[in-house]
Motif scaffolding. Structure first.
Motif, mmCIF file in Angstrom:
data_model
loop_
_atom_site.group_PDB
_atom_site.id
_atom_site.type_symbol
_atom_site.label_atom_id
_atom_site.label_comp_id
_atom_site.label_asym_id
_atom_site.label_seq_id
_atom_site.Cartn_x
_atom_site.Cartn_y
_atom_site.Cartn_z
ATOM 1 N N TRP A 109 12.050 43.777 57.892
ATOM 2 C CA TRP A 109 12.952 44.908 58.050
ATOM 3 C C TRP A 109 12.158 46.175 58.325
ATOM 4 N N ASP A 110 12.583 46.927 59.334
ATOM 5 C CA ASP A 110 12.023 48.254 59.555
ATOM 6 C C ASP A 110 13.008 49.267 59.005
ATOM 7 N N MET A 111 12.529 50.116 58.093
ATOM 8 C CA MET A 111 13.419 51.101 57.480
ATOM 9 C C MET A 111 12.845 52.491 57.695
ATOM 10 N N CYS A 112 13.621 53.372 58.321
ATOM 11 C CA CYS A 112 13.122 54.727 58.543
ATOM 12 C C CYS A 112 13.075 55.454 57.207
ATOM 13 N N ILE A 113 12.315 56.514 57.145
ATOM 14 C CA ILE A 113 12.098 57.175 55.862
ATOM 15 C C ILE A 113 13.367 57.877 55.366
ATOM 16 N N ARG A 114 14.256 58.266 56.301
ATOM 17 C CA ARG A 114 15.522 58.859 55.844
ATOM 18 C C ARG A 114 16.323 57.820 55.068
ATOM 19 N N CYS A 115 16.362 56.600 55.573
ATOM 20 C CA CYS A 115 17.073 55.524 54.873
ATOM 21 C C CYS A 115 16.338 55.125 53.594
ATOM 22 N N ALA A 116 14.994 55.140 53.653
ATOM 23 C CA ALA A 116 14.211 54.720 52.487
ATOM 24 C C ALA A 116 14.424 55.646 51.300
ATOM 25 N N LYS A 117 14.829 56.896 51.569
ATOM 26 C CA LYS A 117 15.036 57.842 50.471
ATOM 27 C C LYS A 117 16.398 57.680 49.795
ATOM 28 N N VAL A 118 17.280 56.874 50.366
ATOM 29 C CA VAL A 118 18.620 56.724 49.788
ATOM 30 C C VAL A 118 18.558 55.767 48.598
ATOM 31 N N ALA A 119 19.070 56.197 47.452
ATOM 32 C CA ALA A 119 19.088 55.339 46.262
ATOM 33 C C ALA A 119 20.223 54.325 46.374
ATOM 34 N N ASP A 120 20.247 53.337 45.487
ATOM 35 C CA ASP A 120 21.295 52.319 45.614
ATOM 36 C C ASP A 120 22.619 52.739 44.985
ATOM 37 N N ILE A 121 22.597 53.798 44.165
ATOM 38 C CA ILE A 121 23.857 54.384 43.694
ATOM 39 C C ILE A 121 23.784 55.862 44.044
ATOM 40 N N ILE A 122 24.786 56.371 44.722
ATOM 41 C CA ILE A 122 24.659 57.734 45.233
ATOM 42 C C ILE A 122 25.943 58.536 45.075
ATOM 43 N N GLU A 123 25.732 59.833 45.061
ATOM 44 C CA GLU A 123 26.836 60.765 45.194
ATOM 45 C C GLU A 123 26.803 61.217 46.640
ATOM 46 N N CYS A 124 27.961 61.359 47.259
ATOM 47 C CA CYS A 124 27.969 61.747 48.659
ATOM 48 C C CYS A 124 29.051 62.795 48.840
ATOM 49 N N GLU A 125 28.712 63.865 49.570
ATOM 50 C CA GLU A 125 29.658 64.965 49.755
ATOM 51 C C GLU A 125 30.978 64.508 50.355
ATOM 52 N N GLY A 126 30.932 63.453 51.153
ATOM 53 C CA GLY A 126 32.125 63.017 51.861
ATOM 54 C C GLY A 126 33.100 62.201 51.027
ATOM 55 N N HIS A 127 32.780 61.953 49.750
ATOM 56 C CA HIS A 127 33.694 61.160 48.931
ATOM 57 C C HIS A 127 33.631 61.625 47.484
ATOM 58 N N GLN A 128 34.770 61.583 46.798
ATOM 59 C CA GLN A 128 34.818 62.160 45.449
ATOM 60 C C GLN A 128 34.237 61.249 44.373
ATOM 61 N N HIS A 129 34.051 59.949 44.665
ATOM 62 C CA HIS A 129 33.496 59.033 43.657
ATOM 63 C C HIS A 129 32.081 58.603 44.032
ATOM 64 N N PHE A 130 31.401 57.978 43.074
ATOM 65 C CA PHE A 130 30.075 57.432 43.350
ATOM 66 C C PHE A 130 30.185 56.227 44.265
ATOM 67 N N LEU A 131 29.146 56.024 45.056
ATOM 68 C CA LEU A 131 29.096 54.840 45.907
ATOM 69 C C LEU A 131 27.896 54.009 45.481
ATOM 70 N N PHE A 132 28.048 52.696 45.533
ATOM 71 C CA PHE A 132 26.908 51.837 45.225
ATOM 72 C C PHE A 132 26.731 50.838 46.352
ATOM 73 N N PHE A 133 25.521 50.314 46.514
ATOM 74 C CA PHE A 133 25.271 49.392 47.613
ATOM 75 C C PHE A 133 25.755 48.007 47.227
ATOM 76 N N ASP A 134 26.659 47.464 48.039
ATOM 77 C CA ASP A 134 27.195 46.131 47.795
ATOM 78 C C ASP A 134 26.666 45.219 48.904
ATOM 79 N N PHE A 135 25.811 44.270 48.523
ATOM 80 C CA PHE A 135 25.143 43.424 49.509
ATOM 81 C C PHE A 135 26.114 42.529 50.274
#
Ligand SMILES: [Zn+2]
Ligand SMILES: [Zn+2]
Ligand SMILES: [Zn+2]
Ligand SMILES: [Zn+2]
Ligand SMILES: [Zn+2]
Ligand SMILES: [Zn+2]
Ligand SMILES: [Zn+2]
Ligand SMILES: [Zn+2]
Length: 536
Positions: free
Chosen positions: A354-380
């Motif tokens: 996998w090649d992952m750019c550094i912008r993507c590499a900085k994203v945690a697996d549970i995040i707060e995002c301005e575009g949504h009122q709840h937390f988001l988590f990575f679902d494989f």
């Protein structure tokens, strides 16, 4: 509630640890001095969060018996299974008999009256029993009845919390984190794992690096043993950081203790620290290709810039996407397998696949995002369409646990603002358009109001993301393409340019080249192609 034979006491957990125990059921004693109330489903009343079963110390999720007069609660299944007499390895002479009346004794096997482990805490802890609950100073959560105190430090802790590791390396943070009983000089902090508040006057784990602001609850970070490693001391922590962490070598330190002059693995000249640009120009970081505003390194000899956080990225990173080491690649431009953008700058290679750019590499697996009122988590496993761009996600995606909302890496890593000649102001990434009919001021076509876009509220400008950013927002002029192209001399590198002088002919389609081309810069090699013709 103890097994008792003359002066020998053990509790149920220790009794069960022995492989030699066997039950001999006799009549069950009157288990408790007060009458007990049966509750079928304890989760509907207030009890469960505050108390555990007095017998097995596990949470109260199934049916229970509860004493209205004192803090005694027992699972129905514990009471049903309770043997009245056992044979136990540690006491071979007599069977141990269930004792229901005497609750002031301690289990001889597990409740030592003092515990001491200098590698974890410099003073011994002494056992104390009390009738009510307490707040553990080490982990910040409530405990009942049995606590350990350090009188030198005035600490009250759970038994398990007497031996918390002082330093750990958690796989989701790049640096070692330290256990502290309280945090000074900080404003409100949220746990980077569960996103609930971390009380600053209670125990937590935190990162010491300035600018990191990484704080987590003790119970959140220690929940899964496979995600952290215990670090013995500061020396091991320093070794670990030196060996695997930084891509920089410090040459000069300033008065504030910051690395003011560094060598970076990605660049041939020394870099210097600065906190603002001399002139107002739209400078981009050569690591992540996002605009630079404050604290960065620059090259005094050539135009090269890095965000401080991008410069400090580890040389070996444990990335949550795969629990394996990812290594950086500084030199060529590739397509990121996560955001699907072609990017110059730094990449991580994960499992050599996998090649992952550094912008993507900085994203945690549970995040707060301005575009949504709840937390988001990575679902494989999630294959929902992204709410930002409506593309279907392939290898899993970020989603909301509370409502139907999904977001891919591509939308998550979009710049929050961008400049475009259509508007004198910076356009802001915008997540919702309440208008019924939406329009793009750049392409002058309709725009889907359900998707993310860029807008300026002062001028009422709005536009498609791809028109504001252009086709290759993360590619830098002059960056070298990672792959060789059939038909061109494989010993020569091809470089990307947005524009060319004159009107050279494309070596593939024969038409004039003006925009977005790949060009060989080797002397006397006139190879040049449109970027879009490169594989044709
Ligand atoms: Zn605790
Ligand atoms: Zn840190
Ligand atoms: Zn950067
Ligand atoms: Zn990416
Ligand atoms: Zn998207
Ligand atoms: Zn939601
Ligand atoms: Zn404007
Ligand atoms: Zn060539």
């Amino acid at each position: 509630m103890l097994y008792l034979a003359v002066f020998f006491f053990i509790d149920i957990k220790c009794a069960q640890l022995s492989s030699s125990f066997k039950f001999s059921q006799q009549s069950k004693h009157d288990i408790h001095q007060h009458p007990l109330t049966f509750i079928e489903s304890p989760t509907i009343i207030d009890v469960p969060k505050r108390f555990n079963c007095s017998w097995c110390h596990e949470p109260l999720i199934d049916a229970i018996y509860l004493c209205p007069d004192c803090p005694f609660i027992i699972h129905k299944k514990c009471l049903d299974e309770l043997p009245t007499e056992i044979d136990h390895l540690t006491h071979r002479l007599h069977p141990l008999i269930l004792n229901c009346s005497d609750s002031d004794y301690l289990c001889n096997l597990c409740q030592k009256s003092t515990v001491e482990d200098k590698s974890r805490h410099q003073h011994p802890f002494t056992l104390l029993r009390r009738q009510d609950s307490f707040i553990c100073d080490a982990c910040g959560t409530e405990g009942n009845y049995i606590l350990y105190i350090c009188s030198t430090c005035s600490l009250m802790v759970h038994k398990d919390c007497t031996s918390l590791p002082r330093i750990i390396k958690f796989s989701r943070h790049d640096h070692c984190i330290f256990h502290k009983y309280f945090l000074k000089g900080l404003t409100r902090q949220d746990c980077k794992i569960c996103f609930n508040e971390v009380k600053l006057d209670r125990g937590s784990y935190s990162c010491r690096k300035s600018g990191c602001n990484y704080v987590v609850h003790v119970n959140c970070v220690l929940e899964n043993k496979s995600f952290y490693e215990v670090i013995e001391d500061e020396k091991q922590c320093a070794e670990l950081e030196e060996k695997s962490m930084q891509s920089i070598r410090v040459i000069e330190v300033n008065e504030a203790g910051e690395a003011a002059k560094i060598e970076h693995l990605s660049h041939q000249h020394c870099l210097a620290l600065a906190d603002k640009m001399e002139e107002e120009i739209d400078r981009k970081c050569d690591g992540c290709m996002l605009p630079i505003s404050n604290i960065f390194y620059y090259c005094p000899e050539c135009p090269f810039f890095l965000h401080k956080t991008c410069a400090e990225l580890p040389r070996i990173k444990q990335h949550w996407f795969r629990q394996s080491n990812a290594t950086p690649d500084f030199n060529s431009f590739k397509t990121c397998d996560f955001c699907s953008q072609r990017c110059s700058g730094f990449f991580y290679e994960i499992e050599e696949y996998w090649d992952m750019c550094i912008r993507c590499a900085k994203v945690a697996d549970i995040i707060e995002c301005e575009g949504h009122q709840h937390f988001l988590f990575f679902d494989f496993k999630c294959e929902e369409k992204c709410n930002g761009c409506r593309e279907r996600c392939q290898y899993g995606t970020f989603r909301c646990g509370k409502c139907r909302f999904a977001l891919d890496f591509g939308c998550l890593t979009l710049p929050h603002s961008a400049l475009h000649k259509i508007d004198e102001h910076k356009l802001k990434l915008t997540y919702r358009d309440d208008k019924e009919k939406s329009y793009c001021d750049i392409c002058e076509q309709d725009r889907d109001p359900g998707l993310w876009y860029y807008s300026c509220s002062t001028c009422d400008t709005s536009a498609h993301i791809e028109y504001v950013l252009g086709q290759f927002p993360f590619l830098k002029d002059g960056s070298i393409m990672a792959y060789h192209i059939y038909n061109h001399n494989y010993l020569h590198d091809l470089k990307f340019f947005r524009k060319v002088e004159g009107f050279p002919e494309c070596s593939r389609c024969g038409k004039f080249c003006q925009e977005e081309i790949l060009k060989c810069e080797k002397f006397a090699c006139n190879y040049i192609v449109h970027y879009k013709c490169r594989y044709s």
